[in-house]
Design a protein around this motif. Structure first.
Motif, short mmCIF file in Angstrom:
data_model
loop_
_atom_site.label_atom_id
_atom_site.label_comp_id
_atom_site.label_asym_id
_atom_site.label_seq_id
_atom_site.Cartn_x
_atom_site.Cartn_y
_atom_site.Cartn_z
N PRO A 160 0.80 -1.36 -0.01
CA PRO A 160 -0.01 -0.06 0.02
C PRO A 160 0.73 1.22 -0.15
O PRO A 160 0.25 2.38 -0.30
N MET A 161 1.92 1.28 0.31
CA MET A 161 2.74 2.65 0.34
C MET A 161 3.38 2.81 -1.15
O MET A 161 4.18 3.92 -1.07
N LEU A 162 3.16 2.09 -2.01
CA LEU A 162 3.71 2.23 -3.21
C LEU A 162 2.91 3.59 -3.67
O LEU A 162 1.87 3.76 -3.70
N LYS A 163 3.58 4.57 -4.68
CA LYS A 163 2.88 5.84 -5.08
C LYS A 163 1.75 5.21 -5.86
O LYS A 163 0.97 6.26 -6.16
N PHE A 165 -0.45 3.17 -5.88
CA PHE A 165 -1.36 2.44 -5.08
C PHE A 165 -2.38 3.56 -4.84
O PHE A 165 -2.27 4.43 -4.09
N SER A 167 -5.21 4.73 -2.88
CA SER A 167 -5.98 4.38 -1.75
C SER A 167 -7.41 4.73 -1.73
O SER A 167 -8.50 3.90 -1.30
N ILE A 177 -17.71 1.78 0.16
CA ILE A 177 -18.01 3.46 0.65
C ILE A 177 -17.67 4.53 -0.37
O ILE A 177 -16.82 4.41 -1.14
N ASN A 181 -15.11 13.34 -3.09
CA ASN A 181 -14.01 13.84 -3.69
C ASN A 181 -13.19 14.95 -2.99
O ASN A 181 -13.68 16.11 -2.53
N PRO A 186 -3.90 15.40 -4.26
CA PRO A 186 -2.52 15.40 -4.30
C PRO A 186 -2.18 14.99 -5.71
O PRO A 186 -2.89 14.61 -6.35
#
Lengths: 195, 369, 165
Positions: A160-163, A165, A167, A177, A181, A186
């Motif tokens: 999950p910390m890959l750029k 990914f 989220s 869910i 927006n 980012p």
């Protein structure tokens, strides 16, 4: 009543040994590292810190030199996903209690099939940091015996910390869910090859 | 012999009053002795490091204190210090002093709470009740200064958010006087108790060399006789102008760790009194860009502070622009709570598991983040 | 000998604490005061929002600066401009919206007693006349969990969404 100093050995084995921090200036150690490894490169930093960039295969040996010279506090191991350059940057933070200098030891590894040798033989605390990076970035550390599931339980997605990914997309797909927006978005980081 | 060995595996936790948060332990027991321990973190994972890459620099100020619940201000301070280092912001001296006061008040609250937790773990239930009463006075002070009781969101890059209210220093002094008069009562309640003596003395000892090798920091390192404090060797805020002692014990066991925390409360009181007296006038925040246009030039910096649990660090990487590229949080419990505990627990009784976790002051939120 | 006397007497030292007032207070029957007896929370406390609609220019800066994305600019019947609406299920009470407001119209009051059964529907429209708003009825003193109906304008009724939207 607790006295100023009490006999502490009565119940458990007390590990013995004293510790005296070594005070060796960072310039000396840096010169030694640069003399030993031809690919090591020192980068100037302000303040009480020093930075050195080494090759992927000489990390353990460089860390061993630093440890022998008194830089024996392993502060942290950070992984940075440099997606635009298709690489990971590993930052080993060291600190000397004697010289009171912080050392950033950086190295780069490929983003495809990432792997770098474990440094737990030199610095024991790295065991947990490597375990976390394995889970969050997918970097493999040959030599580390505890690369088991750490924080993310029952995780099936990509690290999950890959750029790359997303989220927000993952939450919408997996938890049903509807995410509002965000007003400030980012930047989307993309690989160098992708347009 | 090996055929006779029968281990019972139990899952200890994930909730226990000895620690600040949810955190599990998988214990293999031989009788009531721990044979092997494996930590199970992750119950408090909120993906703050990922979240911070998706918020602007100033929005992150509202996120960072949530990483450590009992001692939130160190996060704000370390995050602000890292950004100030990259941007080259000079913090006004008055802001440094206000930061020092806040950080030390927070340290008192956190140390008292951890001693209360220890009291709870050994069965002295008066202790947690009493110390939480004192902590409430500190939270009242925080509320009057910062506008919130726990997550203050007060220290930000370039200074602090507001100046001190008029009668606030007088109230701080009153609370400190009150805590100082109560401290001897707590001492006789907790440290003169035979239960404390029997349970904490000689509990999970280690020496300085072992501690440094395993990345132990903070009060746990000072309890082994090694005089090392970030406030002293790498002074931030106003600590270089303030006279205080680095508290050490040489025993390195559970009681020494508790006593170091205990004596640090007195030192914190001393620091706050000096800071309130010497506080200079002037601005309380440097000129920084407005929050929506807050940009940090490319660069990276590691900032460390001394939290009540050990060395707290933020490694901030900027590639320019409005968003951080990477923020790595180095919590002290990341080493204390996983690897150190896994090595200290074997050989101890199951009743000491919560106590050892408590004396190391493991804070699960900063393992999981 | 003296040790035995001390050990016998020392438990009775605790008796003096019988006369002290306990830390625990029964909110809302008792006020929460600080060490000098002054009431808490003070003006700085970051609680429920108020918004002066005559000052508000509906610039949307509060919505932009919000780290939790809790503020939305909504259209209201009878009003030309959009107004910020706060979702208290998301709000983290950092107060950045108050700092960002260029006309100084959005404020956070010291009142913090609010409750709702569904955090997704817990939206609240800060209005100009909130000072007349009777906050003490937001929580029923007897049960501590019921929300009573308040005067005109802003209503948070248990289980129901905000009506004017």
């Amino acid at each position: 009543m607790v006295e100023d100093s009490y006999d502490h050995t009565k119940r458990k084995d007390q590990r013995t040994g004293t510790y005296k921090p070594k005070n060796i200036p960072v310039d000396d150690v840096m010169n030694e590292v640069i003399r030993t490894f031809s690919d090591a490169e020192r980068i100037e930093r302000k303040g009480k810190s020093a930075e050195v960039v080494v090759g992927k295969f000489t990390v353990s040996e460089t860390l061993a030199i630093f440890k022998k010279r008194g830089y024996d506090h392993f502060v942290a191991l950070t992984c940075i996903d440099l997606i635009e350059e298709d690489q990971f940057e590993m930052v080993y933070h060291l600190f000397s209690y004697g010289a009171k200098v912080h050392v950033y030891l950086k190295t780069r590894i490929d983003r495809e099939g990432p792997s770098i040798d474990s440094v737990i033989e030199v610095f024991r605390p790295a065991i947990t940091y490597e375990r976390e990076i394995k889970e969050m970035f997918g970097v493999d550390f040959p030599g580390n015996p505890r690369l088991t599931q750490f924080i993310l339980e029952d995780w099936e997605g990509p690290p999950p910390m890959l750029k790359d990914f997303d989220s927000i997309q993952y939450v919408q797909d997996h938890f049903g869910i509807k995410v509002r927006n965000p007003k400030t978005l980012p930047p989307k980081w993309k690989k160098a090859g992708d347009a | 012999m090996m055929d006779d060995f029968r281990a019972t595996e139990i899952i200890f936790g994930p909730q226990h009053p000895g620690i600040h948060g949810n955190f599990g332990t998988r214990l293999e027991l031989e009788g009531d002795l721990v044979h092997r321990a494996r930590m199970v973190p992750g119950y408090l994972h909120r993906a703050f490091e990922k979240l911070m890459e998706q918020r602007t620099w100033m929005q992150n100020v509202a996120i960072v204190p949530r990483i450590c619940v009992p001692d939130p201000d160190v996060n704000e301070q370390a995050y602000a210090m890292a950004i100030e280092d990259i941007m080259g912001i000079e913090v006004p001296r008055r802001a440094d002093y206000i930061r020092t006061i806040i950080l030390e008040l927070s340290r008192i609250a956190s140390h008292l709470m951890s001693l209360g937790g220890l009291g709870g773990a050994i069965g002295l239930y008066t202790m947690p009740m009493w110390v939480n009463g004192e902590r409430d006075y500190i939270l009242d002070l925080m509320e009057q200064l910062t506008g919130a009781r726990v997550y203050h969101i007060f220290i930000w890059p370039g200074g602090v958010r507001w100046d001190i209210p008029d009668n606030w220093p007088r109230k701080v002094n009153k609370v400190l006087d009150h805590i100082e008069t109560m401290l001897p009562h707590y001492y006789s309640l907790f440290f003169e108790s035979k239960v404390t003596d029997a349970r904490l003395k000689g509990l999970a000892p280690f020496d300085s060399r072992w501690a440094v090798e395993h990345g132990v920091t903070g009060p746990n390192l000072r309890a082994t006789g090694f005089e090392m404090d970030v406030r002293r060797f790498d002074p931030y805020a106003a600590y270089e102008d303030i006279d205080f002692d680095v508290v050490t014990r040489r025993e390195g066991d559970g009681l020494a760790r508790a006593l170091v925390r205990w004596n640090e409360v007195r030192q914190s009181i001393r620091i706050i009194r000096q800071a309130l007296e010497d506080i200079p006038g002037g601005e309380h925040r440097a000129k920084t860009p407005p929050p929506l246009a807050f940009m940090v030039p490319p660069g990276d910096s590691y900032a460390r502070v001394e939290s009540s649990k050990g060395e707290y660090g933020y490694y901030v990487v900027s590639k320019g622009g409005k968003y951080p590229y990477r923020v790595h949080v180095r919590g002290p419990s990341f080493t204390h709570g996983i690897d150190v505990l896994e090595q200290l627990l074997p050989g101890n009784e199951i009743s000491d598991v919560a106590l050892i976790t408590g004396t190391l002051e493991v804070c699960p939120p900063d393992i999981d983040r | 000998m003296s040790n035995i006397v001390k050990k016998t007497v020392s438990p009775f030292r605790a008796l003096r604490f019988l006369t002290r007032k306990p830390h625990t207070i029964r909110i809302p029957h008792e006020p929460h005061n600080d060490i000098e007896g002054e009431p808490l929370p003070t003006e700085r406390y970051r609680g429920i929002h108020i918004n002066d609609w005559e000052e508000c220019i509906s610039c949307g800066l509060c919505a932009m600066v919000c780290p939790c994305d809790a503020i939305e600019m909504v259209k209201i019947e009878g009003e030309e401009k959009t107004r910020p609406e706060v979702s208290y299920g998301r709000c983290c009470f950092c107060g950045f919206c108050e700092d960002a407001c260029p006309k100084d119209s959005l404020h956070m009051t010291s009142n913090h007693t609010m409750i709702h059964v569904d955090e997704r529907k817990f939206t609240f429209l800060p209005t100009p006349n909130l000072k007349e708003f009777e906050f003490e009825y937001m929580i029923d003193p007897d049960t501590l969990c019921q929300i009573k109906r308040k005067k005109k304008g802003n209503v948070i009724v248990q289980g129901e969404p905000y009506p004017s939207k």
